[in-house]
Scaffold this active site. Sequence first.
Site, PDB file in Angstrom:
ATOM      1  N   ASP A 105      -5.743   2.941  -3.479  1.00 48.99           N
ATOM      2  CA  ASP A 105      -6.987   2.955  -2.710  1.00 48.99           C
ATOM      3  C   ASP A 105      -7.125   4.204  -1.829  1.00 48.99           C
ATOM      4  O   ASP A 105      -8.170   4.430  -1.236  1.00 48.99           O
ATOM      5  CB  ASP A 105      -7.174   1.660  -1.892  1.00 48.99           C
ATOM      6  CG  ASP A 105      -6.037   1.385  -0.929  1.00 48.99           C
ATOM      7  OD1 ASP A 105      -5.050   2.148  -0.921  1.00 48.99           O
ATOM      8  OD2 ASP A 105      -6.138   0.385  -0.185  1.00 48.99           O
ATOM      9  N   ARG A 106      -6.062   5.004  -1.743  1.00 52.68           N
ATOM     10  CA  ARG A 106      -6.156   6.253  -0.979  1.00 52.68           C
ATOM     11  C   ARG A 106      -6.022   7.442  -1.920  1.00 52.68           C
ATOM     12  O   ARG A 106      -5.445   7.313  -2.995  1.00 52.68           O
ATOM     13  CB  ARG A 106      -4.990   6.379   0.005  1.00 52.68           C
ATOM     14  CG  ARG A 106      -4.868   5.278   0.995  1.00 52.68           C
ATOM     15  CD  ARG A 106      -3.668   5.548   1.869  1.00 52.68           C
ATOM     16  NE  ARG A 106      -3.652   4.612   2.983  1.00 52.68           N
ATOM     17  CZ  ARG A 106      -3.046   4.845   4.134  1.00 52.68           C
ATOM     18  NH1 ARG A 106      -2.409   5.982   4.324  1.00 52.68           N
ATOM     19  NH2 ARG A 106      -3.072   3.960   5.083  1.00 52.68           N
ATOM     20  N   ASP A 152      -1.149   1.414  -4.041  1.00 51.28           N
ATOM     21  CA  ASP A 152      -2.120   0.504  -4.649  1.00 51.28           C
ATOM     22  C   ASP A 152      -3.421   1.206  -5.027  1.00 51.28           C
ATOM     23  O   ASP A 152      -4.430   0.545  -5.313  1.00 51.28           O
ATOM     24  CB  ASP A 152      -2.399  -0.684  -3.718  1.00 51.28           C
ATOM     25  CG  ASP A 152      -2.957  -0.267  -2.374  1.00 51.28           C
ATOM     26  OD1 ASP A 152      -2.734   0.886  -1.962  1.00 51.28           O
ATOM     27  OD2 ASP A 152      -3.628  -1.085  -1.717  1.00 51.28           O
ATOM     28  N   LYS A 172     -11.435   0.600  -0.185  1.00 49.26           N
ATOM     29  CA  LYS A 172     -11.438   2.037  -0.410  1.00 49.26           C
ATOM     30  C   LYS A 172     -10.913   2.305  -1.815  1.00 49.26           C
ATOM     31  O   LYS A 172     -10.284   1.434  -2.413  1.00 49.26           O
ATOM     32  CB  LYS A 172     -10.627   2.759   0.656  1.00 49.26           C
ATOM     33  CG  LYS A 172      -9.209   2.284   0.858  1.00 49.26           C
ATOM     34  CD  LYS A 172      -8.618   2.994   2.066  1.00 49.26           C
ATOM     35  CE  LYS A 172      -7.186   2.593   2.320  1.00 49.26           C
ATOM     36  NZ  LYS A 172      -7.079   1.520   3.318  1.00 49.26           N
ATOM     37  N   ASP A 225      -2.041   6.603  -3.495  1.00 48.83           N
ATOM     38  CA  ASP A 225      -0.960   5.812  -2.885  1.00 48.83           C
ATOM     39  C   ASP A 225      -0.532   4.627  -3.758  1.00 48.83           C
ATOM     40  O   ASP A 225      -1.009   4.470  -4.888  1.00 48.83           O
ATOM     41  CB  ASP A 225      -1.362   5.341  -1.478  1.00 48.83           C
ATOM     42  CG  ASP A 225      -2.362   4.198  -1.501  1.00 48.83           C
ATOM     43  OD1 ASP A 225      -3.157   4.121  -2.456  1.00 48.83           O
ATOM     44  OD2 ASP A 225      -2.369   3.374  -0.565  1.00 48.83           O
ATOM     45  N   SER A 261       0.805  -1.219   0.000  1.00 52.73           N
ATOM     46  CA  SER A 261       0.000   0.000   0.000  1.00 52.73           C
ATOM     47  C   SER A 261       0.842   1.275   0.000  1.00 52.73           C
ATOM     48  O   SER A 261       1.638   1.485  -0.895  1.00 52.73           O
ATOM     49  CB  SER A 261      -0.947  -0.041   1.192  1.00 52.73           C
ATOM     50  OG  SER A 261      -1.898   0.956   1.066  1.00 52.73           O
ATOM     51  N   HIS A 262       0.700   2.070   1.050  1.00 54.93           N
ATOM     52  CA  HIS A 262       1.358   3.382   1.095  1.00 54.93           C
ATOM     53  C   HIS A 262       2.788   3.286   1.632  1.00 54.93           C
ATOM     54  O   HIS A 262       3.427   4.312   1.830  1.00 54.93           O
ATOM     55  CB  HIS A 262       0.536   4.308   1.982  1.00 54.93           C
ATOM     56  CG  HIS A 262       0.307   3.708   3.340  1.00 54.93           C
ATOM     57  ND1 HIS A 262      -0.614   2.694   3.550  1.00 54.93           N
ATOM     58  CD2 HIS A 262       0.904   3.927   4.513  1.00 54.93           C
ATOM     59  CE1 HIS A 262      -0.568   2.335   4.824  1.00 54.93           C
ATOM     60  NE2 HIS A 262       0.339   3.069   5.433  1.00 54.93           N
TER      61      HIS A 262
HETATM   62  C1  VG1 Z   1      -3.334   2.420   8.351  1.00 56.42           C
HETATM   63  C2  VG1 Z   1      -4.451   3.436   8.446  1.00 56.42           C
HETATM   64  C3  VG1 Z   1      -5.785   2.742   8.284  1.00 56.42           C
HETATM   65  C4  VG1 Z   1      -5.810   1.966   6.960  1.00 56.42           C
HETATM   66  C5  VG1 Z   1      -4.631   1.015   6.884  1.00 56.42           C
HETATM   67  C6  VG1 Z   1      -4.512   0.328   5.540  1.00 56.42           C
HETATM   68  O1  VG1 Z   1      -3.459   1.473   9.386  1.00 56.42           O
HETATM   69  O2  VG1 Z   1      -4.395   4.133   9.673  1.00 56.42           O
HETATM   70  O3  VG1 Z   1      -6.810   3.697   8.351  1.00 56.42           O
HETATM   71  O4  VG1 Z   1      -6.989   1.236   6.832  1.00 56.42           O
HETATM   72  O5  VG1 Z   1      -3.417   1.746   7.105  1.00 56.42           O
HETATM   73  O6  VG1 Z   1      -4.371   1.262   4.503  1.00 56.42           O
HETATM   74  P1  VG1 Z   1      -2.629   1.564  10.758  1.00 56.42           P
HETATM   75  O7  VG1 Z   1      -2.999   0.337  11.516  1.00 56.42           O
HETATM   76  O8  VG1 Z   1      -1.186   1.647  10.375  1.00 56.42           O
HETATM   77  O9  VG1 Z   1      -3.056   2.829  11.420  1.00 56.42           O
HETATM   78  V1  VG1 Z   1      -3.613   0.880   3.012  1.00 56.42           V
HETATM   79  O10 VG1 Z   1      -3.843   2.146   1.995  1.00 56.42           O
HETATM   80  O11 VG1 Z   1      -2.902  -0.436   3.423  1.00 56.42           O
HETATM   81  O12 VG1 Z   1      -4.617  -0.274   2.253  1.00 56.42           O
HETATM   82 CO    CO Z   2      -3.368   1.635  -0.023  1.00 53.44          CO
END
Ligand code: VG1
Ligand code: CO
Length: 547
Positions: free
Chosen positions: A285-286, A283, A380, A281, A113-114
Site C-alpha cells: 500500500d506504500r 502489503d 492507500k 512495502d 505492513s512496512h
Molecule cells: C505509520 C505512518 C502512517 C501510516 C501508518 C500505517 O503510522 O506514519 O502515516 O498510515 O503507519 O501504514 P505511525 O502511527 O507509526 O506514524 V502501513 O503501510 O501500516 O498500512
Molecule cells: Co503498508
Amino acid sequence: MMSMQSVNTIPFPDQNPGTSGLRKKTVVFQQSHYLENFVQSIFNVMNFSGKTMVLGGDGRFYNRQAIQIILRMAAANGLAKIIVGQDGLLSTPAVSHLIRKRGVAGGIILSASHNPGGSDGDFGVKFNLANGGPATTSYTDAVFEESGKIRQYSFFEAPDIKLDTQTTRQLGDMEIEVVDPVVEYADLMEQLFDFDSIRTLLTSDKFTMRFDAMHAVSGPYAREIFENRLGAAVGTVLNGVPREDFAGVHPDPNLVHATQLVEMMFNGSGANQVDFAAASDGDADRSMILGRHFFVSPSDSLAILTANAHLIPAYRSGLLGVARSMPTSTAVDRVAAALNLNCYETPTGWKHFGNLLDASKITLCGEESFGMGSDHIREKDGIWTVLFWLNLLAEKQQSVEQLVRDHWAEYGRNYYCRHDYEAIDVEQANRFIEALRASLDSLSGKSFAGYRVQSCDDFSYVDPVDGSISEHQGVRILFANDSRLVFRLSGTGTKGATVRIYMEKYEADQRKQGQGTRTALKELGVIAQQIGKISQYTGRRSPNVVT
Ligand code: VG1
Ligand code: CO
C-alpha cells in the site's frame, strides 16, 4: 461437526491506535489462543455470521498458519463464505478492491505492513469494513474491549485446507473461494489509467524502469501489470517473489531501507541507472518514487498528482476535493487553493480518509509516509501511485526531476523531512509529549532564530461526516514564514515507543529551491531540539531513521 473450545482469555496489553488492527512481534501472535482471541473478538463485534468475508495476507512468516486458523474459526462462526487469495496472498489494496467489487461484509488482512517479518519480526491482523476501508475507531475500540472479555472461541476441527489452486471448497457449511490474488486488481488499474500510453513509454528504447517489490506481496502484482500487461522488459521487477522473511529486508520503501534501488539510482554507474524507479512495502500500500539521482518526497507526490490529475483518464472530469494527514507537508494545500478544491487535514492513518471518500468530499488523499490513494478503493495503494506517475511521465514526456522542479517553480517548494526516534522507553516518550503539550501556551508569539510561532496546538479532528472527535493527534507548530514543526508518537511500532518529528519549510523563490533538504532544514532541526528537548527526555542525540 462443530466444537466449542473453552480457552483461557489472553487479553491484549495495549492496542495500536494508529492502525486498524493489531500489530505485535510474531512470537506474541504465536502464543496459544492469542490470534484466536483477537479473531473471535472481530467476529463477535462485526456480526459476520451468514455473511461473506475476504481474507489474505502479505505472505510473511505465520501467514499460512494464521489463514488456516481463521478459516476454521470462520466456519465455526457461521460465515457463509470466505474469498481467499491463492496461497493465502492478497495485498492490502487488493483486499479493499475485492470487498467493494463483491459487495461483501468486510475482510481480514494479515500483515504488519512496512514492519520487518520473520520469526523474530512482526505480524499483524487488520480488519476492514464493507466500504473496503480500515475499521474505524469505534470498531477497533469495541474489538479491543471484547478481547478482554471473551472466555471462549469457536473452532471447526478439520485438516488443513488446500489453497494452492483456484477453486471452490467446502468447510462445514462454509464455502471457500480461492481466487487469483492479482487479476481483478490489475483489471481495475487498467480501467483507471491509460495503459496504451504507458505501454508506449515502457516499450520505447528511451525509457527504463525498475520496481523493487522488496520480496513482499507486490511482486506478483507488479510482474503482471508492468511486465505482462504493459510490456516492460522481463527483469523490471526486482525481488518479485514474496518470501516469508522478506529475505531479511525491512520492507519499508524509503531512502534508508530500499538500499538496492537507492544504490542504483544515486550511486549506480550510467548503465545501471534507469529513468524511473519505485519500491513498495510489505502489503503493497506504500511506494517510493525515484528519478535519476532524484527522490520525490511523498508530500510533493500528493501535490503533483493533484495538480496533474486531469491528465489521467479516471480523474479527467475533475476532483471532488483532496485530503492529507496532518504531518504531511502543506504542498497539496497550495495546489488545492489554486484549483479551488477543498483540502482536508486529517489525523494520521487511512481510516479517516474513508468517511471523506464515502461522502464524495474528496477524490485523492495521501500521507507523508509514502502512501497515496483515491476513491478507487479505501486503502492507500502503492502500485496505483506508480501507475499514476508513469501515466504522467507518458503524457508530459518529461523526466521525474523536471516534472517536480516545474511544480516547485509554479507552487513553491516545501522542503520536508521526518526524524524517527525508535524503541524509546514508553514513559520517557510520554513525558516528552506531555511536556510539549504543557508548553504550548508559552510558545505562541515566541521567535526562534527568526522563526516566529504563529500558532500551535495539540491537533484534534472533528470528522466532517460523522462528527466523531479524535484528540491528541500530535503537536503542530506553525511559524509565520509558513514553516511547520510536528511532533507525535507512532501507533505502529512494536518495541517501546517511537517519537516522530516532522519538519517543513516553504520556499517560494525558485532561485532558492536548489538547496539540499538537509541544508534547508538545518535551522528547523535546531529549533525542534529547543522546543521539544527530545535529547533531554530520551538521552538520544540523534534520530535513528531520517526520511
Ligand atoms: C505509520 C505512518 C502512517 C501510516 C501508518 C500505517 O503510522 O506514519 O502515516 O498510515 O503507519 O501504514 P505511525 O502511527 O507509526 O506514524 V502501513 O503501510 O501500516 O498500512
Ligand atoms: Co503498508
